[in-house]
Motif scaffolding. Structure first.
Motif, short mmCIF file in Angstrom:
data_model
loop_
_atom_site.label_atom_id
_atom_site.label_comp_id
_atom_site.label_asym_id
_atom_site.label_seq_id
_atom_site.Cartn_x
_atom_site.Cartn_y
_atom_site.Cartn_z
N ASN A 15 34.33 35.30 47.45
CA ASN A 15 33.60 35.89 47.16
C ASN A 15 33.38 37.56 45.94
OD1 ASN A 15 30.65 35.67 49.03
ND2 ASN A 15 32.49 35.37 50.03
N ALA A 16 34.06 37.14 46.29
CA ALA A 16 35.13 38.29 44.42
C ALA A 16 35.06 37.55 43.41
CB ALA A 16 36.07 39.39 44.77
N GLY A 17 34.58 36.13 43.33
CA GLY A 17 34.84 35.69 41.99
C GLY A 17 35.66 35.06 41.89
N VAL A 18 36.66 34.56 42.85
CA VAL A 18 38.67 34.58 42.34
C VAL A 18 38.24 32.90 42.28
CG1 VAL A 18 40.75 34.04 43.29
CG2 VAL A 18 39.78 36.02 42.97
N GLY A 19 38.19 32.02 40.60
CA GLY A 19 38.09 30.82 41.01
C GLY A 19 39.66 30.17 41.37
N ALA A 20 40.61 30.69 41.12
CA ALA A 20 41.94 30.02 41.85
C ALA A 20 42.60 30.99 42.21
CB ALA A 20 41.97 28.70 41.58
N LYS B 148 41.92 46.60 58.24
CA LYS B 148 40.84 48.36 58.72
C LYS B 148 39.09 47.84 58.14
CE LYS B 148 41.39 50.58 53.96
NZ LYS B 148 42.44 52.24 53.01
N TYR B 149 39.07 47.24 57.48
CA TYR B 149 37.79 45.84 56.82
C TYR B 149 37.52 44.58 57.87
CZ TYR B 149 38.24 49.22 53.15
OH TYR B 149 38.72 50.58 51.90
N GLN C 174 34.20 43.54 48.16
CA GLN C 174 34.36 45.09 47.45
C GLN C 174 35.93 45.81 47.24
OE1 GLN C 174 30.94 47.28 48.62
NE2 GLN C 174 29.62 45.33 48.46
N HIS C 175 36.45 44.97 48.61
CA HIS C 175 37.98 45.62 48.77
C HIS C 175 38.80 45.02 48.40
CE1 HIS C 175 35.09 48.96 50.48
NE2 HIS C 175 34.73 48.00 51.03
N VAL C 176 38.45 43.82 48.28
CA VAL C 176 39.63 42.59 48.68
C VAL C 176 40.92 43.30 47.11
CG1 VAL C 176 38.46 41.03 46.02
CG2 VAL C 176 40.05 40.12 47.90
N MET C 177 41.92 43.04 47.20
CA MET C 177 43.29 43.15 47.03
C MET C 177 43.44 44.89 46.23
SD MET C 177 44.52 40.33 46.88
CE MET C 177 45.90 40.45 45.18
N LEU D 224 46.52 46.55 46.77
CA LEU D 224 47.87 46.66 45.39
C LEU D 224 47.62 46.76 44.32
CD1 LEU D 224 49.12 43.17 47.21
CD2 LEU D 224 49.66 44.97 46.23
N ASP D 225 46.16 47.01 44.25
CA ASP D 225 45.54 47.12 42.58
C ASP D 225 43.50 47.54 42.84
OD1 ASP D 225 44.08 47.39 40.54
OD2 ASP D 225 44.30 45.69 39.80
N PRO D 226 43.72 49.35 43.01
CA PRO D 226 42.19 49.48 43.46
C PRO D 226 40.77 49.07 42.66
CG PRO D 226 44.43 51.34 43.29
CD PRO D 226 44.82 50.05 43.01
N ASP D 227 41.11 48.92 41.80
CA ASP D 227 40.09 48.27 40.61
C ASP D 227 39.78 46.89 40.51
OD1 ASP D 227 39.47 51.43 40.22
OD2 ASP D 227 42.29 50.77 38.48
N PHE D 228 40.68 46.07 41.20
CA PHE D 228 40.68 44.65 40.74
C PHE D 228 39.17 44.34 41.79
CE2 PHE D 228 40.89 40.60 42.92
CZ PHE D 228 41.16 40.46 41.81
N ALA D 229 38.48 44.43 42.63
CA ALA D 229 36.94 43.67 42.56
C ALA D 229 36.19 43.96 41.08
CB ALA D 229 36.76 44.71 44.02
N ARG D 230 35.92 45.70 41.07
CA ARG D 230 35.39 45.88 39.59
C ARG D 230 36.35 45.13 39.10
NH1 ARG D 230 36.10 50.47 42.53
NH2 ARG D 230 38.05 51.26 41.55
N LYS D 231 37.30 44.67 38.13
CA LYS D 231 37.65 43.82 36.96
C LYS D 231 37.44 42.69 37.17
CE LYS D 231 41.92 45.63 37.70
NZ LYS D 231 43.51 45.87 36.62
#
Length: 166
Positions: A77-82, A23-24, A36-39, A42-49
């Motif tokens: 782009n969400a900052g995930v290192g790996a 949808k995005y 801003q909508h990644v994951m 499965l976890d609605p707060d993931f992008a903020r955490k």
């Protein structure tokens, strides 16, 4: 290449629509917006955490489903290192390397969300600082390490003008 961050754990068969919902990805190509909508399914707060350098940790068959390159790009782009997983869908694995997102095959069964991790891609070691354990990881071939160090395949070609194995 040494990576440090906290673990964010998910299960088996995390498909690319869970990574970034269709949808995005059909509404925009802006990776910052997609991030801003990644994951979120499965976890609605993931992008903020998630903090820069943190790890997505999963079980088997991570990245199954469509072969859209938005999935690894949205994670980056969400900052995930790996991404650490027991196994990956083949197309996701190559898309991740080609976009500059490290993917690590290893036993993830004892990692818990919030664990502080250090991954050394050259030495092939995952240290769980929280639990005081070390786990071997499947080493990446030198050419993949080079592509990752260059920031992905496009940046690698910009740097060398060709595919450089030296």
């Amino acid at each position: 290449m040494e990576l440090r961050g906290r673990a964010h754990c998910f299960g088996n068969d995390v498909n690319t629509d869970y990574i970034i919902s269709g949808k995005y990805k059909f509404k925009t190509l802006d990776m910052k917006e997609l991030a801003q909508h990644v994951m979120e399914d499965l976890d609605p707060d993931f992008a903020r955490k998630v903090q820069p350098g943190d790890f997505v940790v999963a079980g088997r068959n991570f990245g199954c489903g469509s072969s859209r390159e938005q999935a690894p790009l949205a994670l980056l782009n969400a900052g995930v290192g790996a991404v650490l997983a027991q196994s990956f869908a083949r197309i996701f694995y190559r898309n991740a390397i080609n976009t500059g997102l490290p993917v690590v095959v290893c036993d993830t069964s004892s990692i818990r969300s919030g664990d502080e991790l250090v991954v050394n891609l050259e030495r092939g070691v995952l240290k769980n600082l929280t639990q005081g354990t070390e786990t071997p990881i499947k080493p990446l071939p030198p050419f993949m390490l080079k592509i990752l160090a260059d920031g992905g395949l496009v940046e690698h070609f910009r740097k060398y003008g060709t595919f450089n194995l030296e």
